[in-house]
Design a protein around this motif. Sequence first.
Motif, short mmCIF file in Angstrom:
data_model
loop_
_atom_site.label_atom_id
_atom_site.label_comp_id
_atom_site.label_asym_id
_atom_site.label_seq_id
_atom_site.Cartn_x
_atom_site.Cartn_y
_atom_site.Cartn_z
N ARG A 134 -7.68 2.48 3.67
CA ARG A 134 -9.08 2.81 3.90
C ARG A 134 -9.93 2.59 2.65
O ARG A 134 -11.08 2.19 2.75
CB ARG A 134 -9.19 4.25 4.42
CG ARG A 134 -8.56 4.36 5.82
CD ARG A 134 -8.78 5.70 6.46
NE ARG A 134 -10.17 5.78 6.87
CZ ARG A 134 -10.93 6.84 6.69
NH1 ARG A 134 -10.46 7.93 6.11
NH2 ARG A 134 -12.20 6.84 7.09
N ILE A 135 -9.36 2.84 1.47
CA ILE A 135 -10.08 2.54 0.23
C ILE A 135 -10.32 1.04 0.13
O ILE A 135 -11.44 0.58 -0.13
CB ILE A 135 -9.32 3.06 -1.01
CG1 ILE A 135 -9.36 4.59 -1.06
CG2 ILE A 135 -9.90 2.45 -2.30
CD1 ILE A 135 -8.45 5.20 -2.12
N GLU A 136 -9.27 0.26 0.33
CA GLU A 136 -9.38 -1.20 0.21
C GLU A 136 -10.34 -1.79 1.25
O GLU A 136 -11.03 -2.76 0.96
CB GLU A 136 -8.00 -1.84 0.36
CG GLU A 136 -7.10 -1.58 -0.82
CD GLU A 136 -5.73 -2.21 -0.71
OE1 GLU A 136 -4.96 -2.09 -1.67
OE2 GLU A 136 -5.42 -2.84 0.33
N GLN A 137 -10.41 -1.21 2.42
CA GLN A 137 -11.31 -1.69 3.46
C GLN A 137 -12.73 -1.16 3.29
O GLN A 137 -13.63 -1.57 4.02
CB GLN A 137 -10.79 -1.29 4.84
CG GLN A 137 -9.55 -2.02 5.25
CD GLN A 137 -9.06 -1.57 6.62
OE1 GLN A 137 -9.37 -0.48 7.09
NE2 GLN A 137 -8.28 -2.42 7.26
N LEU A 147 -2.26 5.02 4.33
CA LEU A 147 -3.53 4.97 5.07
C LEU A 147 -4.71 5.20 4.12
O LEU A 147 -5.76 4.55 4.25
CB LEU A 147 -3.55 6.01 6.19
CG LEU A 147 -4.83 6.06 7.03
CD1 LEU A 147 -5.10 4.71 7.70
CD2 LEU A 147 -4.74 7.16 8.08
N THR A 148 -4.54 6.08 3.14
CA THR A 148 -5.59 6.30 2.13
C THR A 148 -5.90 5.01 1.39
O THR A 148 -7.06 4.63 1.24
CB THR A 148 -5.15 7.38 1.12
OG1 THR A 148 -4.81 8.57 1.81
CG2 THR A 148 -6.24 7.67 0.10
N GLN A 178 0.84 -1.20 0.00
CA GLN A 178 0.00 0.00 0.00
C GLN A 178 0.87 1.25 0.00
O GLN A 178 0.57 2.23 -0.69
CB GLN A 178 -0.93 -0.01 1.21
CG GLN A 178 -1.95 -1.11 1.15
CD GLN A 178 -2.66 -1.36 2.47
OE1 GLN A 178 -2.17 -1.00 3.53
NE2 GLN A 178 -3.82 -2.00 2.39
N LYS A 179 1.97 1.20 0.71
CA LYS A 179 2.89 2.33 0.78
C LYS A 179 3.51 2.62 -0.59
O LYS A 179 3.63 3.77 -1.00
CB LYS A 179 3.97 2.06 1.82
CG LYS A 179 4.85 3.24 2.11
CD LYS A 179 5.75 2.97 3.30
CE LYS A 179 6.43 4.25 3.72
NZ LYS A 179 6.96 4.20 5.06
#
Length: 83
Positions: free
Chosen positions: A49-52, A45-46, A28-29
């Motif tokens: 949160r999109i994936e979740q 973190l973006t 993700q990073k």
Amino acid sequence: MKIYWNGESKNIIGNKVKTLRKSQGISQKTLAARLQTEGFEFTDLTILRIEQGKRFVPDYEIVALANYFHVTTDFLLGMSNVK
């Protein structure tokens, strides 16, 4: 302004983003860093949160993600099986 969602997820692209990211073997990073080099304000973190499904995704970010993964926006939105 009233925002609607299905109660479970705030977006419909999260699962596909996660699948595409994992198929490239990147974190993700790393994905966030690559999108940042294209001028978008993504963090790890973006992406998380999109994936979740915990974050709404504006249209310009859907386009950015589709362009990065070389897929159509329709594919990300589940409107087409064709990448």
